[in-house]
Design an enzyme around this catalytic site. Structure first.
Site, PDB file in Angstrom:
ATOM      1  N   THR A  67       0.917  -1.155   0.125  1.00  8.09           N
ATOM      2  CA  THR A  67      -0.001  -0.042   0.000  1.00  8.09           C
ATOM      3  C   THR A  67       0.772   1.256   0.054  1.00  8.09           C
ATOM      4  O   THR A  67       0.128   2.380   0.017  1.00  8.09           O
ATOM      5  CB  THR A  67      -1.023   0.065   1.205  1.00  8.09           C
ATOM      6  OG1 THR A  67       0.076   0.082   2.453  1.00  8.09           O
ATOM      7  CG2 THR A  67      -1.904  -1.365   1.150  1.00  8.09           C
ATOM      8  N   HIS A  98       6.228  22.033  -1.144  1.00 13.00           N
ATOM      9  CA  HIS A  98       5.597  22.283  -0.048  1.00 13.00           C
ATOM     10  C   HIS A  98       6.316  21.926   1.322  1.00 13.00           C
ATOM     11  O   HIS A  98       6.328  22.586   2.224  1.00 13.00           O
ATOM     12  CB  HIS A  98       4.188  22.375   0.075  1.00 13.00           C
ATOM     13  CG  HIS A  98       3.438  23.349  -0.894  1.00 13.00           C
ATOM     14  ND1 HIS A  98       2.126  23.662  -0.944  1.00 13.00           N
ATOM     15  CD2 HIS A  98       3.874  23.918  -1.842  1.00 13.00           C
ATOM     16  CE1 HIS A  98       1.863  24.383  -1.858  1.00 13.00           C
ATOM     17  NE2 HIS A  98       2.921  24.581  -2.601  1.00 13.00           N
ATOM     18  N   HIS A 133       6.883  28.101   3.380  1.00 13.63           N
ATOM     19  CA  HIS A 133       6.782  26.790   3.771  1.00 13.63           C
ATOM     20  C   HIS A 133       7.807  26.316   4.623  1.00 13.63           C
ATOM     21  O   HIS A 133       7.620  25.338   5.504  1.00 13.63           O
ATOM     22  CB  HIS A 133       6.639  25.853   2.351  1.00 13.63           C
ATOM     23  CG  HIS A 133       5.869  26.135   1.478  1.00 13.63           C
ATOM     24  ND1 HIS A 133       4.600  25.739   1.691  1.00 13.63           N
ATOM     25  CD2 HIS A 133       6.099  26.699   0.070  1.00 13.63           C
ATOM     26  CE1 HIS A 133       3.779  26.334   0.424  1.00 13.63           C
ATOM     27  NE2 HIS A 133       4.626  26.712  -0.292  1.00 13.63           N
TER      28      HIS A 133
HETATM   29  C1  RB5 Z   1       2.314  -7.010   2.981  1.00 11.71           C
HETATM   30  O1  RB5 Z   1       1.408  -7.984   2.610  1.00 11.71           O
HETATM   31  C2  RB5 Z   1       1.608  -5.643   3.162  1.00 11.71           C
HETATM   32  O2  RB5 Z   1       1.280  -5.645   4.435  1.00 11.71           O
HETATM   33  C3  RB5 Z   1       2.773  -4.559   3.032  1.00 11.71           C
HETATM   34  O3  RB5 Z   1       3.226  -4.557   1.848  1.00 11.71           O
HETATM   35  C4  RB5 Z   1       2.174  -3.140   3.269  1.00 11.71           C
HETATM   36  O4  RB5 Z   1       1.119  -2.960   2.325  1.00 11.71           O
HETATM   37  C5  RB5 Z   1       1.867  -2.626   4.403  1.00 11.71           C
HETATM   38  O5  RB5 Z   1       1.705  -1.250   4.740  1.00 11.71           O
END
Ligand code: RB5
Length: 149
Positions: A67, A98, A133
């Site tokens: 993520t 910024h 900034h």
């Molecule tokens: C791995 O499965 C996942 O949890 C990691 O890559 C990440 O997304 C965590 O924030």
């Protein structure tokens, strides 16, 4: 320009794409791992890259996990690091202009490779504007000092 890169297993394929892209532009890079698809822990690679960027051994860092969230949270625990998780090109240049962001974080499960490379370009192509900034970025450093990070 020297760029430090890191990822966990979930960010490895996108990190490889980014490395290929940067190398094709003649940009010096160092990959701090992970180097295999074996399951691993994103804080380990966040720390390795964040310490190098905070020590100013590299101009910028790029971190990738599934993520982008975990790896950016971990990197931001290192004093002097301002890691920005970006999923669009506007944020990618604004975080340089910024916030003087010194690490770009990306989520391999969130953005496709095409958008991710545009985000990288927007981040590396933008300059910190300073001025009004500056006092805000200084206040971020003061928070770090208050809690002895
Ligand atoms: C791995 O499965 C996942 O949890 C990691 O890559 C990440 O997304 C965590 O924030």
């Amino acid at each position: 320009m020297k760029i430090a890169l890191g990822s966990d297993h979930a960010g490895l394929p996108l990190k490889k794409e980014i490395i290929k892209h940067l190398e094709s532009k003649g940009i010096e890079i160092k990959d701090f791992g992970t180097l295999t698809e074996d399951s691993c822990d994103y804080p380990d690679y966040a720390l390795a890259v964040a310490e190098e960027v905070a020590a100013k051994n590299f101009d910028f860092g790029i971190l990738v996990c599934g993520t982008g969230i975990g790896i950016s949270i971990a990197a931001n625990k290192v004093p002097g690091v301002r890691a920005a998780l970006c999923g669009d090109t506007f944020s990618a240049h604004a975080c340089r202009e910024h916030n003087d962001a010194n690490i770009l974080a990306l989520g391999q499960r969130v953005v496709g490779a095409g958008l991710a490379l545009d985000i990288v370009e927007a981040f590396l192509g933008a300059k910190y504007e300073g001025g009004r900034h500056g006092k805000r970025v200084d206040k971020i450093s003061q928070i770090e000092k208050k809690y002895n990070k």
